[in-house]
Design a protein around this motif. Structure first.
Motif, PDB file in Angstrom:
ATOM      1  N   VAL A   7       0.839  -1.196   0.000  1.00 33.32           N
ATOM      2  CA  VAL A   7       0.000   0.000   0.000  1.00 33.32           C
ATOM      3  C   VAL A   7       0.877   1.249   0.000  1.00 33.32           C
ATOM      4  N   ALA A   8       1.940   1.215   0.806  1.00 28.59           N
ATOM      5  CA  ALA A   8       2.838   2.369   0.842  1.00 28.59           C
ATOM      6  C   ALA A   8       3.442   2.613  -0.535  1.00 28.59           C
ATOM      7  N   THR A  32       0.998   4.488  -2.747  1.00 29.38           N
ATOM      8  CA  THR A  32       0.830   5.911  -2.443  1.00 29.38           C
ATOM      9  C   THR A  32       2.001   6.752  -2.949  1.00 29.38           C
ATOM     10  N   GLY A  51       1.361   9.531  -5.489  1.00 27.88           N
ATOM     11  CA  GLY A  51       1.104  10.853  -4.926  1.00 27.88           C
ATOM     12  C   GLY A  51      -0.176  11.536  -5.353  1.00 27.88           C
ATOM     13  N   SER A  60      -4.340  11.962  -6.137  1.00 30.90           N
ATOM     14  CA  SER A  60      -5.467  11.565  -5.287  1.00 30.90           C
ATOM     15  C   SER A  60      -6.054  10.222  -5.721  1.00 30.90           C
ATOM     16  N   GLU A  61      -5.979   9.904  -7.034  1.00 26.74           N
ATOM     17  CA  GLU A  61      -6.501   8.606  -7.487  1.00 26.74           C
ATOM     18  C   GLU A  61      -5.725   7.462  -6.836  1.00 26.74           C
ATOM     19  N   ILE A  90      -4.035   7.564  -4.054  1.00 23.73           N
ATOM     20  CA  ILE A  90      -4.281   7.479  -2.606  1.00 23.73           C
ATOM     21  C   ILE A  90      -5.640   6.835  -2.350  1.00 23.73           C
ATOM     22  N   THR A  91      -6.647   7.214  -3.156  1.00 28.03           N
ATOM     23  CA  THR A  91      -7.957   6.576  -3.011  1.00 28.03           C
ATOM     24  C   THR A  91      -7.844   5.070  -3.195  1.00 28.03           C
ATOM     25  N   ALA A  98      -5.262   3.262  -2.841  1.00 27.25           N
ATOM     26  CA  ALA A  98      -4.472   2.666  -1.760  1.00 27.25           C
ATOM     27  C   ALA A  98      -5.316   2.493  -0.511  1.00 27.25           C
ATOM     28  N   ILE A  99      -6.160   3.506  -0.200  1.00 27.11           N
ATOM     29  CA  ILE A  99      -7.003   3.384   0.996  1.00 27.11           C
ATOM     30  C   ILE A  99      -7.979   2.222   0.821  1.00 27.11           C
ATOM     31  N   ASN A 146      -3.058   2.563 -10.902  1.00 21.98           N
ATOM     32  CA  ASN A 146      -2.700   3.923 -10.518  1.00 21.98           C
ATOM     33  C   ASN A 146      -1.304   4.028  -9.924  1.00 21.98           C
ATOM     34  N   PHE A 174      -0.971   4.381   9.618  1.00 22.75           N
ATOM     35  CA  PHE A 174      -0.735   4.533   8.192  1.00 22.75           C
ATOM     36  C   PHE A 174      -2.027   4.935   7.480  1.00 22.75           C
ATOM     37  N   MET A 230      -2.924   8.398   5.419  1.00 23.61           N
ATOM     38  CA  MET A 230      -3.407   8.451   4.029  1.00 23.61           C
ATOM     39  C   MET A 230      -4.681   9.256   3.931  1.00 23.61           C
ATOM     40  N   LEU A 254      -5.418  12.451   1.613  1.00 21.75           N
ATOM     41  CA  LEU A 254      -6.558  12.518   0.699  1.00 21.75           C
ATOM     42  C   LEU A 254      -7.349  13.792   0.952  1.00 21.75           C
ATOM     43  N   LEU A 307     -14.445   7.862   0.421  1.00 21.04           N
ATOM     44  CA  LEU A 307     -14.023   7.389  -0.886  1.00 21.04           C
ATOM     45  C   LEU A 307     -15.062   7.773  -1.929  1.00 21.04           C
TER      46      LEU A 307
END
Lengths: 503, 104
Positions: free
Chosen positions: A157-158, A161, A164, A166-167, A169-170, A172-173, A245, B82, B86, B90, B99
């Motif tokens: 996941v890191a 990210t 960098g 926003s797509e 990061i989304t 990744a979350i 992404n 973590f 994030m 975001l 999301l």
């Protein structure tokens, strides 16, 4: 303590140490540290392979503590093959990343600093990912497997990210949350198994676990958790955005290695721990999901307009082939064929898919986008890369003579021999659909244009040759039975012909 | 006898916690709530493990589940930190704390 056991520990320790050293020494030295670490890992794994080849499966109780208190490490043919797979893919991705992160075209100071920090974190996180993978492949303790799965997820996941935007990061979350749910399910299953049988060690569990309502619940929880993490249809929703992404070297690592980690755990548990009565029924259920994954993933790939997400959907489809092992191996007499086929598929897909993502990265670098319809003339700009893409496509489609063909051939033969012809139909249909989306890309890429554009940003030679070598390897696996000989060492089908182990 | 019923009580509570966490994860869109929901799920598992530590009615505790709980907490804390990091990123980039929908 003799030499053999120490070797196993070093396989895990080396990348960890390398990651920390790379982090301390900073962005300039990180690539060099990675190269040195890879070299050390290659030599240690080579020695370990020789040990396993000569003396059979190796086992080591860390710190001299035996189960139930200690944690056991274990290496057999399958483990060694997986370690070699991650070395091959990993080093070539590293070579690719060397070119990827040296970009002379960035002019602004902030851009340069940003790029440098990305590159330094990439090397550190990649080494952590490698350590987690190696530890995962060697673990013989179900709780330790949970820990390594978590390490793998956090590192992966890191890495996503790093991109960098926003797509990313989304994505990744979403990946992290899904993965945490998977981990929770897995851990609950582990807790139930421990509460009932009082051991965490795989071999001990395998002897103790019987079919009962509680163990069925535990097995269901563990399997669900692992399927979520491996992205089997319909739990694949997180995969395409996450893989498409990320930065190119990261996508390669994720598709080639990370999802194979949780698949490997399921393999181990399924054939070493879970009782046969449960796996028989559940195997067919998983088989249905796998068939849906192959068909749906391929169709979704055909509908994509951008190349990178097409390749990501192709991973969803290819994951389906891996899981066809479970219904096919349910009839034990034919287990070995399916087992070999699925592991061949794991390895050849790892090489081919890593190569494909690299080529996509090259295309984006050269022409600035990955819209399939606007790819005219790419072949004239990047001949080596497109050759690699086409070769990797051969393996993905399963055309002879490639690793993918060998894998599918073994799976089809097993399905016909064991009287389950419908899986063979799915396999063949999947191959046709794969041909559909690969050729739809090549069709545009091979269109000749009058004016050959100069690449937007130059593509270094190492970025062109790394995917070519990988796709050649994916092809060559189809020619050599070497992996099969290795796989026979410690395989879970004792009734099949086993190799004479020299004492 | 008493420990036995206590054990069952703990196990049932842990399953309830796990279920509550799972429900909250799907029911709420706010990412912090989702992260908290995952934490509640893991708390449920921890409770289950603690309940299994008492193997028999005598006072000898099995140390392994407790070790597992501690290790699990370490993993969970890092994952949570973590995830929160994030979410902050975001929020910085898009101003959203949830999301976006699947289909873009």
């Amino acid at each position: 303590m003799d030499e053999t056991t120490v070797l196993i520990v070093w396989v895990i320790l080396l990348p960890f140490v390398g990651a920390m050293v790379a982090f301390i020494l900073g962005p300039r030295k990180a690539p060099i540290v990675t190269i040195i670490t890879s070299y050390c890992i290659i030599s240690v794994v080579a020695a370990l392979t020789w040990q396993v080849w000569k003396y059979g499966p190796q086992r080591h109780d860390v710190g001299g503590w035996v189960a139930p208190l200690g944690i056991a490490l274990y290496a057999d043919g399958l483990t060694v093959l997986m370690l070699i797979m991650s070395i091959v893919v990993g080093t070539l991705v590293s070579v690719y990343a060397l070119g990827y992160f040296t970009d002379s075209s960035i002019s602004s100071e902030t851009g340069k600093a940003n790029h440098r920090s990305k590159s330094s974190f990439f090397w550190v996180l990649w080494l952590f990912l490698w350590a987690a993978l190696n530890a995962l492949f060697l673990s013989q303790d179900i709780f330790n497997i949970y820990i390594t799965l978590e390490l793998l997820t956090l590192a992966a996941v890191a890495l996503i990210t790093l991109e960098g935007e926003s797509e990313a990061i989304t994505a990744a979350i979403r990946y992290l949350l899904t993965s945490l749910v998977g981990a929770a399910l897995f851990l609950f299953g582990v807790a139930i198994l421990y509460a009932n049988f009082g051991t965490l060690e795989l071999e001990g569990l395998g002897e103790l676990v019987q079919t009962g309502s509680l163990s069925v619940v535990a097995i269901a929880l563990i399997t669900m958790g692992l399927l979520l993490k491996t992205a089997l249809f319909p739990m694949h929703f997180w995969l395409p955005p996450a893989h498409s992404n990320a930065l190119t070297p990261v996508s390669s690592l994720l598709s080639a290695l990370v999802i194979k980690g949780s698949f490997y755990v399921l393999l181990r548990l399924w054939f070493q721990v879970f009782p046969l009565e449960v796996t028989m029924v559940a195997g067919h259920l998983i088989g249905c999901l796998a068939a849906a994954a192959i068909l749906w993933g391929s169709l979704a790939a055909m509908c994509q307009k951008r190349l990178k997400i097409l390749v990501a959907y192709s991973t969803v489809a290819q994951v389906g082939y891996l899981f066809l092992l479970f219904p096919l191996a349910a009839k034990e007499t034919h287990g070995l064929g399916a087992w070999n086929g699925a592991i061949y598929q794991t390895i050849s897909h790892a090489c081919a898919k890593a190569a494909m993502f690299m080529v996509v990265g090259n295309i984006i670098r050269a022409i600035g986008h990955d819209r399939i319809k606007d790819m005219k003339g790419v072949c004239q700009q990047l001949p080596v890369s497109m050759f690699a893409f086409a070769l990797a496509g051969l393996t993905i489609m399963g055309m002879p003579p490639s690793g993918g063909f060998a894998a599918k051939w073994m799976l089809i033969t097993t399905s016909i021999q064991s009287g389950q012809w419908w899986w063979a139909v799915i396999l063949l249909a999947g191959g046709l659909l794969a041909a559909g989306y690969i050729f739809s890309v090549l069709k545009y890429a091979f269109i000749k244009t009058e004016i050959v554009n100069v690449p937007l940003r130059p593509v270094p030679r190492c970025m062109e040759w790394a995917p070519l070598i990988l796709s050649l390897l994916a092809l060559l696996i189809g020619f050599t039975p070497m992996p099969l000989d290795l796989l026979r060492i410690g395989n879970p089908f004792p009734d099949a012909v086993t190799m004479e182990v020299v004492k | 006898m008493e420990t036995m019923s206590l054990k069952i009580f703990y196990s049932l509570t842990s399953i309830a916690l796990f279920g509550i966490g799972m429900y909250a994860l799907f029911a709420y869109a706010h990412l912090l709530r989702k992260i908290l929901a995952v934490n509640i799920m893991f708390t449920g598992i921890s409770l289950f493990l603690v309940a299994t530590a008492q193997r028999s009615s005598d006072s000898n505790l099995d140390p392994i589940p407790l070790a597992l709980v501690i290790t699990g907490i370490v993993v969970l804390v890092s994952a949570t930190a973590f995830a929160i990091m994030m979410v902050c990123k975001l929020c910085e980039k898009t101003g959203m704390t949830q999301l976006p929908d699947e289909d873009r």
